[in-house]
Design a protein around this motif. Structure first.
Motif: not given
Length: 363
Positions: A61-79
């Motif tokens: 649950r919840g959101e994780l944002l880098i510079d306001g963009k939610d990266i919740t579903g982004t795989p590690p190598h693309l973060r």
């Protein structure tokens, strides 16, 4: 090398393994370029949160944002997040140069640019003369620097450090703390590090978050958490605190009356943080408690308690006493000067509590 500064925000992050809640509704905002610590005991959820930011585990649950963009579903190598692990995880068969170049090779960086970036990263950590050595030929501190160079060379958006100094001896830890801080200032890189060591967090971080059992307890500067802890857990985890349980029995005008368990009634000045009537704990730090021989009169601004020394510890700069006062055990620190002898166990002493340095905690 000067990297982008990004913000990171966790909004209502919760994560469970089966029926075990590891993170519970965590909300934190980390500012661009900030050096931020996640502090807590083993099992508090701090490493889980760090790995979640890296993408190695997933919140439910919840959101994780880098510079306001939610990266919740982004795989590690693309973060594009760089992580330094506790054991450094260097390739033993590769030279320092090849270890640092590894991430760029993986990303198919052009040769000339790769050479320039690796040289800059090695210079940044002061290892330009060690490029052809193997990790096994380096000290722990030098291996730590290689791990840092290898991580910053890919120009990550965020730098994550997992217990970065726990494998080093005490003197080297202090030196590496300074180096880490200087490196972070030089790069201007938003950095999040996990530690269970309060001194490490207090000396390096701009701000810190204290976690316990997956719940965020308080966020703030080291001084704010030390001077104004939000609750009993923070008071006792950030620094050392005396916690006296009791209840506020009366509040009138400028003062309040606190019935301290095992100590009797104390009358303290009231301020805007003072609680109303009801159960509370009084928190005060050992270094704010005066200790003196029983028959010496103290200044009237302090609350004086008579006690008996149970034990003492000589810590170099201070002597730490545990003093039995009624049913309570109070810790008092005394600055040490040569020629000052310790109070022996059994000594009858008076303790002076400075009311302006005491804090009421209601949970």
């Amino acid at each position: 090398m000067h990297l982008n500064k990004v913000s990171l925000e966790a909004r209502h992050i919760s994560l469970s393994y089966g029926s075990t809640e590891v993170l519970k509704d965590v909300n934190i905002r980390i500012e661009p370029g900030e050096f931020f610590a996640l502090l807590g005991p083993s099992g508090s959820g701090k490493s889980t949160l760090l790995r979640l930011i890296a993408g190695f585990n997933q919140h439910q649950r919840g959101e994780l944002l880098i510079d306001g963009k939610d990266i919740t579903g982004t795989p590690p190598h693309l973060r594009n997040v760089g992580m330094v692990f506790q054991n450094y995880a260097l390739w033993p068969h590769m030279t320092v140069w090849d270890n640092v170049a590894f991430g760029l090779v993986e990303r198919k960086e052009p040769k000339e640019s790769l050479r320039r970036k690796v040289a800059a990263a090695l210079e940044l950590v002061g290892l330009q003369d060690y490029a052809q050595r193997r990790p096994s030929q380096l000290s722990g501190g030098q291996q730590q620097r290689v791990a840092l160079a290898r991580t910053v060379v890919i120009e990550p958006k965020l730098l994550l450090l997992d217990e970065p100094l726990s494998n080093l001896d005490k003197n080297l830890r202090v030196q590496m703390r300074e180096e880490l801080k200087n490196l972070q200032r030089t790069l201007g890189l938003t950095t999040i590090f996990v530690t269970h060591d309060q001194e490490e967090a207090m000396t390096t971080a701009d701000r810190m978050a204290v976690l316990d059992k997956g719940v965020l307890q308080q966020v703030g500067t080291a001084a704010a958490l030390f001077d104004f802890p939000a609750n009993r857990f923070v008071a006792s985890f950030v620094g050392t605190a005396n916690l006296v349980q009791g209840r506020v029995t009366r509040v009138n005008g400028e003062t309040l009356h606190f019935q301290a368990d095992g100590l009797g009634e104390m009358v303290l000045p009231r301020n805007q943080e003072s609680p109303g009537a009801g159960p509370a704990s009084l928190s005060f730090r050992p270094h704010t408690v005066h200790i003196r021989v029983r028959d010496e009169h103290g200044d009237a601004s302090r609350i004086w308690l008579d006690g008996r020394v149970e034990s003492s510890e000589f810590l170099g700069e201070t002597s730490r006493y545990r003093v039995r006062v009624g049913e309570a055990l109070i810790v008092a620190n005394q600055a040490h000067y040569s020629g000052l002898s310790l109070f022996p166990p059994g000594a009858e002493v008076r303790l002076g509590i400075e009311p302006t340095q005491a804090r009421f905690l209601t949970h």
